[in-house]
Design a protein around this motif. Structure first.
Motif, PDB file in Angstrom:
ATOM      1  N   ILE A  24      13.787 -24.942  16.950  1.00 52.61           N
ATOM      2  CA  ILE A  24      12.469 -24.576  16.444  1.00 52.61           C
ATOM      3  C   ILE A  24      12.685 -23.430  15.473  1.00 52.61           C
ATOM      4  O   ILE A  24      13.184 -22.368  15.853  1.00 52.61           O
ATOM      5  CB  ILE A  24      11.530 -24.143  17.576  1.00 52.61           C
ATOM      6  CG1 ILE A  24      11.321 -25.290  18.562  1.00 52.61           C
ATOM      7  CG2 ILE A  24      10.179 -23.697  17.012  1.00 52.61           C
ATOM      8  CD1 ILE A  24      10.542 -24.894  19.796  1.00 52.61           C
ATOM      9  N   THR A  25      12.346 -23.623  14.224  1.00 50.51           N
ATOM     10  CA  THR A  25      12.627 -22.615  13.204  1.00 50.51           C
ATOM     11  C   THR A  25      11.608 -21.475  13.243  1.00 50.51           C
ATOM     12  O   THR A  25      10.517 -21.603  13.804  1.00 50.51           O
ATOM     13  CB  THR A  25      12.608 -23.238  11.800  1.00 50.51           C
ATOM     14  OG1 THR A  25      11.253 -23.661  11.501  1.00 50.51           O
ATOM     15  CG2 THR A  25      13.544 -24.438  11.710  1.00 50.51           C
ATOM     16  N   ASP A  26      11.975 -20.373  12.603  1.00 49.85           N
ATOM     17  CA  ASP A  26      11.042 -19.249  12.489  1.00 49.85           C
ATOM     18  C   ASP A  26       9.813 -19.655  11.686  1.00 49.85           C
ATOM     19  O   ASP A  26       8.696 -19.219  11.979  1.00 49.85           O
ATOM     20  CB  ASP A  26      11.731 -18.047  11.832  1.00 49.85           C
ATOM     21  CG  ASP A  26      12.769 -17.400  12.734  1.00 49.85           C
ATOM     22  OD1 ASP A  26      12.723 -17.613  13.967  1.00 49.85           O
ATOM     23  OD2 ASP A  26      13.633 -16.663  12.208  1.00 49.85           O
ATOM     24  N   GLU A  27      10.009 -20.487  10.651  1.00 47.02           N
ATOM     25  CA  GLU A  27       8.871 -20.941   9.851  1.00 47.02           C
ATOM     26  C   GLU A  27       7.902 -21.744  10.707  1.00 47.02           C
ATOM     27  O   GLU A  27       6.673 -21.599  10.590  1.00 47.02           O
ATOM     28  CB  GLU A  27       9.371 -21.798   8.689  1.00 47.02           C
ATOM     29  CG  GLU A  27       8.260 -22.255   7.722  1.00 47.02           C
ATOM     30  CD  GLU A  27       7.455 -23.464   8.212  1.00 47.02           C
ATOM     31  OE1 GLU A  27       6.276 -23.590   7.825  1.00 47.02           O
ATOM     32  OE2 GLU A  27       8.000 -24.269   9.005  1.00 47.02           O
ATOM     33  N   ALA A  28       8.431 -22.594  11.591  1.00 51.68           N
ATOM     34  CA  ALA A  28       7.571 -23.386  12.468  1.00 51.68           C
ATOM     35  C   ALA A  28       6.745 -22.476  13.366  1.00 51.68           C
ATOM     36  O   ALA A  28       5.539 -22.696  13.562  1.00 51.68           O
ATOM     37  CB  ALA A  28       8.423 -24.340  13.303  1.00 51.68           C
ATOM     38  N   CYS A  29       7.372 -21.442  13.918  1.00 52.72           N
ATOM     39  CA  CYS A  29       6.650 -20.510  14.791  1.00 52.72           C
ATOM     40  C   CYS A  29       5.597 -19.733  14.021  1.00 52.72           C
ATOM     41  O   CYS A  29       4.490 -19.508  14.521  1.00 52.72           O
ATOM     42  CB  CYS A  29       7.640 -19.550  15.458  1.00 52.72           C
ATOM     43  SG  CYS A  29       8.675 -20.331  16.719  1.00 52.72           S
ATOM     44  N   ALA A  30       5.925 -19.328  12.796  1.00 50.18           N
ATOM     45  CA  ALA A  30       4.964 -18.569  11.993  1.00 50.18           C
ATOM     46  C   ALA A  30       3.753 -19.426  11.642  1.00 50.18           C
ATOM     47  O   ALA A  30       2.606 -18.964  11.695  1.00 50.18           O
ATOM     48  CB  ALA A  30       5.640 -18.053  10.720  1.00 50.18           C
ATOM     49  N   THR A  31       3.977 -20.696  11.286  1.00 44.43           N
ATOM     50  CA  THR A  31       2.870 -21.592  10.949  1.00 44.43           C
ATOM     51  C   THR A  31       2.014 -21.882  12.180  1.00 44.43           C
ATOM     52  O   THR A  31       0.777 -21.893  12.111  1.00 44.43           O
ATOM     53  CB  THR A  31       3.402 -22.895  10.346  1.00 44.43           C
ATOM     54  OG1 THR A  31       4.202 -22.601   9.209  1.00 44.43           O
ATOM     55  CG2 THR A  31       2.254 -23.805   9.926  1.00 44.43           C
ATOM     56  N   ALA A  32       2.678 -22.105  13.317  1.00 41.43           N
ATOM     57  CA  ALA A  32       1.933 -22.326  14.555  1.00 41.43           C
ATOM     58  C   ALA A  32       1.086 -21.116  14.906  1.00 41.43           C
ATOM     59  O   ALA A  32      -0.061 -21.235  15.346  1.00 41.43           O
ATOM     60  CB  ALA A  32       2.895 -22.657  15.687  1.00 41.43           C
ATOM     61  N   THR A  33       1.632 -19.915  14.709  1.00 34.85           N
ATOM     62  CA  THR A  33       0.890 -18.686  14.990  1.00 34.85           C
ATOM     63  C   THR A  33      -0.379 -18.620  14.159  1.00 34.85           C
ATOM     64  O   THR A  33      -1.467 -18.323  14.676  1.00 34.85           O
ATOM     65  CB  THR A  33       1.767 -17.459  14.709  1.00 34.85           C
ATOM     66  OG1 THR A  33       2.859 -17.434  15.636  1.00 34.85           O
ATOM     67  CG2 THR A  33       0.970 -16.169  14.849  1.00 34.85           C
ATOM     68  N   ARG A  34      -0.268 -18.917  12.866  1.00 38.57           N
ATOM     69  CA  ARG A  34      -1.448 -18.838  11.998  1.00 38.57           C
ATOM     70  C   ARG A  34      -2.531 -19.814  12.454  1.00 38.57           C
ATOM     71  O   ARG A  34      -3.719 -19.478  12.506  1.00 38.57           O
ATOM     72  CB  ARG A  34      -1.049 -19.118  10.546  1.00 38.57           C
ATOM     73  CG  ARG A  34      -0.272 -18.001   9.888  1.00 38.57           C
ATOM     74  CD  ARG A  34      -0.199 -18.191   8.383  1.00 38.57           C
ATOM     75  NE  ARG A  34       0.579 -19.367   8.014  1.00 38.57           N
ATOM     76  CZ  ARG A  34       1.890 -19.390   7.830  1.00 38.57           C
ATOM     77  NH1 ARG A  34       2.591 -18.278   8.010  1.00 38.57           N
ATOM     78  NH2 ARG A  34       2.508 -20.494   7.467  1.00 38.57           N
TER      79      ARG A  34
END
Length: 206
Positions: A185-195
């Protein structure tokens, strides 16, 4: 059936959004809790069921559906009961967060129900024949779908086919497939999920 759910995050009486966190093969709710720590979601409460033997179904999600029975039907019932329990606790719409994305994809495409959105990390529909969405059961539902180009467990073509089916069902799909060969799970995936989670929490807040 009343599933036992691990819980963490915002206190239940102050949470604006519930997240059903469904783990992957060989994992458990502790893995989902560790993954959720990568999300900056102060107003979200997480609920996580656990698969018997830490496996929702025995074979690959690419196998014919009948080869993963009866475990698959049992697992779907666990998710449905979990969603019912969250609704009974006052969360009228639920956000699905999962690296067990295959099981959630199967559930929402086979029997759509009201959800605030979906976060699906590396997965897709189950079986050899794509499900045919009945109408626009996911109309307007935001979906984050992420995977890796050469992930050893989730072929790119199945992820893209799942995105197309979700769009056919009316969902608003944000699909991204990053280069690589790891099951991560990439950092970008986590950041997008957070938003998206935080936006849904604001929308759900009284």
């Amino acid at each position: 059936m009343t599933p036992v759910l691990a819980e963490w995050g915002a206190p239940a009486d102050r949470a604006a959004l519930a997240v059903l966190a469904v783990h992957g093969r060989g994992q458990d709710p502790a893995f989902m809790q560790a993954t959720a720590s990568r999300l900056d979601t102060a107003s979200v409460r997480f609920f996580a069921p656990e698969a018997e033997g830490n496996t929702w179904y025995p074979l690959s999600f690419l196998e014919p559906v009948e080869r993963n029975q009866p475990a698959l039907d049992r697992s779907v019932r666990v998710l449905e009961a979990s969603l019912d329990r969250l609704a009974g606790a006052g969360f009228d719409r639920v956000w699905g967060f999962s690296q067990g994305a295959c099981l959630l994809s199967h559930l929402v495409l086979s029997a759509p129900r009201p959800v605030a959105g979906l976060v699906l990390f590396t997965g897709g529909y189950l079986g050899t024949a794509p499900p045919v969405p009945a109408g626009q059961g996911l109309c307007g539902v935001p979906v984050v779908l992420r995977s890796i180009e050469d992930d050893p467990w989730g072929p790119r073509h199945r992820v893209e086919e799942t995105a197309a089916l979700l769009r056919q069902a009316g969902a608003e799909v944000d699909l991204r497939i990053d280069p690589g060969t790891d099951h991560i799970i990439t950092d970008e995936a986590c950041a997008t999920a957070t938003r998206l989670l935080n936006a849904a929490a604001v929308a759900e807040a009284p």
